[in-house]
Design an enzyme around this catalytic site. Structure first.
Site, PDB file in Angstrom:
ATOM      1  N   ASP A 243       0.863  -1.163   0.000  1.00 44.39           N
ATOM      2  CA  ASP A 243       0.000   0.000   0.000  1.00 44.39           C
ATOM      3  C   ASP A 243       0.912   1.229   0.000  1.00 44.39           C
ATOM      4  OD1 ASP A 243      -3.240   0.530   1.548  1.00 44.39           O
ATOM      5  OD2 ASP A 243      -2.125   1.744   0.118  1.00 44.39           O
TER       6      ASP A 243
HETATM    7  C1  GLC Z   1      -4.392   4.149  -0.152  1.00 46.17           C
HETATM    8  C2  GLC Z   1      -5.270   2.998   0.200  1.00 46.17           C
HETATM    9  C3  GLC Z   1      -5.361   1.978  -0.876  1.00 46.17           C
HETATM   10  C4  GLC Z   1      -5.257   2.657  -2.235  1.00 46.17           C
HETATM   11  C5  GLC Z   1      -3.864   3.230  -2.349  1.00 46.17           C
HETATM   12  C6  GLC Z   1      -3.651   3.965  -3.682  1.00 46.17           C
HETATM   13  O1  GLC Z   1      -3.705   4.642   0.956  1.00 46.17           O
HETATM   14  O2  GLC Z   1      -5.057   2.331   1.437  1.00 46.17           O
HETATM   15  O3  GLC Z   1      -6.607   1.286  -0.706  1.00 46.17           O
HETATM   16  O4  GLC Z   1      -5.499   1.732  -3.275  1.00 46.17           O
HETATM   17  O5  GLC Z   1      -3.570   4.109  -1.283  1.00 46.17           O
HETATM   18  O6  GLC Z   1      -4.444   5.100  -3.737  1.00 46.17           O
END
Ligand code: GLC
Length: 717
Positions: A243
């Site tokens: 993430d």
């Molecule tokens: C965020 C989220 C994730 C998302 C990623 C990209 O912090 O936790 O669900 O896909 O960043 O935006």
């Protein structure tokens, strides 16, 4: 490929939105970038691809990622709202449309479906989940993966999916986002992992790790999850992305001392690609040279990513949005958005059949509340590319439906759902007093749920409860329509309104769908994918709970108001309940009313007892005994009352949507295979144990119609 190029494939960098900074251009040309996220300008995307294909040493195309969570330009209900439809076919269609719209903008990879199990309405991201139940979430996760990817994700209009956040994120303590999760392995395997496994078995191209600390080892560096479960047990051959900056956050968690150790920990545990941060780019080559990481490991990581690019057909056709392809005419985005919104609506309460309203409606109508006319708010969280111009709000839909001859008095009453100023109340009260019916549009703006937006008290925010009380005092019937990103604790308002229609955040076409239900153009068919608590303090509260050694019953519950002044210490209770809330939810998982009545009868199994490994059929008669057509979600629940580990008092093991005309009766049947009853026991291995099983079939997890069957012992022939 050089080591540097292999490592380049493991790096996902953020785009600049419509242009290419020199640094990004140089990195891509040098072969040090494998993927870019948050670029949805088609021309820019294709220029990024051109640089990668024509200028980098190996000419490897890029993955282009975006959060296409519940729609792209056309926005469908929140995933939690879509889950309330219990309609995999519809959900697949919505994901297919979202993929087509996103692909036309150059996106070839979405960070969806989010398949975390959501049992805590305080958690803002429950909005993105498919609810509290592993069986339902698994079925709907598969539908979304199939919708995004199709049979072959290299086909035009299809994009790679990404099951997230692996794993156990929904168990964040106190519902506070990013908080610690402590989940016993049996619970992890029986509750939180099944939807991820279903997505893997459906061919999901990628998984994303969770931010959260799982049992002391953050998911981003958790080799039990990433190697043991995902690769060894499930045979996953896609790739795993972190993430946003969750790799360097390993040092913040306290698992590592710095970025170099974080890169080592994550790569060694089985992470393949790093999102947004650059510890892989900065440290992996050195770690290989120091012998800390093998070249074989780097090759495996790069191979996982390259295999995905092959599956997507990027080497054959890296450029997106080619003029030759257009979304098929049958996709009908607006029609699907309206159908999905309609399917997501859950009629929670309807005293004296207050709904549907008379048709034609000849009276006067008050429309009150800050959520009645908010084209952006009704879209919900995670709608980066949602187009508010496509939104039809409830107020607009009402006016279009009722026409100029019906008086509609609209009073906002509150600036936002969290406002604490009641200066708008007098006009609202007057509007209600002078109308035959008052429609209240209350709840939460989209900012009050989603990532990092958890709440410690899940009642209606602000002074909305007081607004309802003051409107109720007018005597005008109140119809409460709630737009919110989570289950709200509504016990304090239930008796003050005639009906409650839960709309979640219903997306672009929420308005027309709500109006269709309010005036009976359609019967509500949504069923709760998550339990609704009476009060926040009951959370977590969910239907598939354990029995405990002292289960509560109506006879054992004592209410705090009923305890006499001189009560002796052991006089109250003696079973598992709250003195000030009892033990039952306000509405259970699977609950939802329609405009007709359905009866269930003659529940039977094809056999009293089955040898191990042999399926049996469960059948029930379902009859529409009302005067209107209606959709019923027939739900099958099973209990294993005696097992080597304690099992939930009920678990969903089947559901069927059936449409029944007035007076129509139908036999609904389910095939139950013993494998459907398997669970992970003390040895962490799946098994189905012999013995008796209880079966219920009905319209919610509170179904009472019950029968039993037995699975024989292996020794029996
Ligand atoms: C965020 C989220 C994730 C998302 C990623 C990209 O912090 O936790 O669900 O896909 O960043 O935006």
């Amino acid at each position: 490929m050089t080591l540097e190029e292999k490592i380049g494939q493991l790096c996902l960098l953020n785009g600049a939105g419509g242009h290419i900074p020199d640094h990004l251009r140089q990195e891509i040309a040098a072969g040090r970038v494998g993927a870019v996220l948050n670029e949805v300008d088609l021309g820019t995307v294709n220029e990024l691809q051109r640089i990668a294909v024509e200028e980098s040493p190996s000419g490897i195309p890029l993955l282009i990622g975006r959060d296409v969570i519940h729609g792209f330009h056309t926005v469908f209900p929140l995933p939690l709202g879509q889950a309330a439809s219990w309609n995999p076919e519809l959900i697949e269609r919505c994901a297919r449309i979202a993929a087509a719209e996103a692909a036309a903008a150059g996106v070839n990879w979405t960070f969806a479906p989010m398949v975390d199990i959501g049992r805590d309405p305080r958690w803002g991201r429950i909005a993105e989940t498919l609810g509290e139940d592993p069986f339902l979430a698994s079925a709907l996760a598969v539908a979304m993966v199939r919708g995004f990817q199709g049979e072959d994700p290299s086909q035009p209009g299809r994009i790679a999916a990404c099951a997230k956040h692996f794993a156990g994120y929904g168990a964040s303590e106190s519902g506070r986002d990013y908080n610690t999760t402590d989940i016993p392995e049996i619970e992890l395997r029986n509750v939180h992992l099944p939807p991820f496994r279903a997505a893997v078995e459906a061919g999901v191209v990628s998984l994303m790790t969770s931010f959260s600390d799982l049992n002391g080892v953050p998911a981003t560096a958790n080799d039990f999850l990433l190697e043991r479960v995902l690769r060894e047990e499930w045979g996953f051959d896609g790739f795993v992305v972190s993430d946003w900056e969750s790799v360097p956050q390993l040092a913040v968690h306290g698992l590592t001392a710095d970025d170099r150790e974080s890169a080592l920990a994550a790569a060694s545990a089985g992470l393949d690609m790093e999102m947004a941060s650059t510890t892989f780019r900065e440290h992996l080559a050195g770690l290989v040279e120091e012998g800390k990481i093998s070249t074989g490991r780097i090759d495996a990581m790069a191979a996982h990513v390259l295999r995905a690019k092959l599956r997507l057909g990027l080497f054959e056709d890296p450029y997106s949005g080619t003029a030759s392809w257009r979304p098929p005419a049958d996709l009908d985005p607006a029609g699907a958005a309206r159908e999905a919104a309609l399917g997501s609506l859950v009629l929670l309460a309807n005293r004296d059949r207050a709904l549907p309203l008379a048709k034609p409606f000849l009276g006067s109508l008050a429309v009150i509340g800050p959520m009645a006319d908010e084209p952006v708010e009704q879209l919900g969280t995670w709608i980066f590319d949602g187009d508010p111009a496509r939104s039809v709000t409830p107020l607009r839909a009402l006016r279009e439906y009722l026409g100029p001859d019906v008086e509609v008095r609209y009073e906002r009453a509150l600036d936002t759902t969290r406002s604490r100023s009641d200066e708008g109340f007098p006009q609202a009260v007057e509007a209600a007093r002078s109308s035959d019916v008052a429609l209240l549009f209350l709840g939460e703006e989209s900012i009050l749920s989603g990532e990092a937006h958890s709440r410690a008290d899940v009642r209606l925010p602000g002074i909305q409860e007081r607004l309802i009380s003051e409107l109720s005092a007018t005597g005008t019937p109140l119809i409460l329509v709630v737009l919110a990103g989570r289950p709200l604790a509504l016990e304090s308002v239930v008796d003050e309104v005639a009906a409650i229609l839960y709309a979640w955040h219903p997306g672009s076409m929420g308005g027309p769908a709500i109006v269709d239900v309010l005036f009976g153009e359609a019967s509500p068919s949504g069923r709760l994918p998550v339990t609704f608590p009476r009060v926040t303090g009951q959370i977590p509260i969910y239907y598939a709970h354990k029995n405990t050694g002292k289960p509560p019953t109506p006879e054992t519950v004592v209410h705090i108001d009923d305890i006499p002044r001189d009560a002796e210490q052991l006089s109250a209770g003696g079973s598992s309940f709250h003195l000030d809330a009892g033990y039952t939810p306000l509405w259970p998982f699977g609950h939802g009313l329609s405009y007709t009545e359905v009866s269930y009868s003659n529940l039977r199994t094809s056999r009293e007892s089955v040898p191990p490994g042999v399926s049996l059929t469960v059948e029930v008669e379902v009859a529409n005994v009302g005067d209107r057509e209606g959709d019923e979600v027939v739900q099958l629940y099973v209990r294993d009352p005696v097992a080597s580990v304690t099992r939930p008092v009920r678990e969903l093991k089947g559901f069927r949507r059936v449409r029944l005309a007035p007076g129509e009766s139908r036999t609904v049947s389910f095939e139950l295979h013993p494998d459907d009853l398997a669970f992970h026991g003390r040895d962490m291995r799946p098994r189905t144990e012999p013995g008796r099983f209880h079966v219920w079939v009905g319209g919610s997890s509170a179904a009472q119609l019950r029968t039993e069957f037995e699975i024989g012992h292996p020794s029996e022939d």
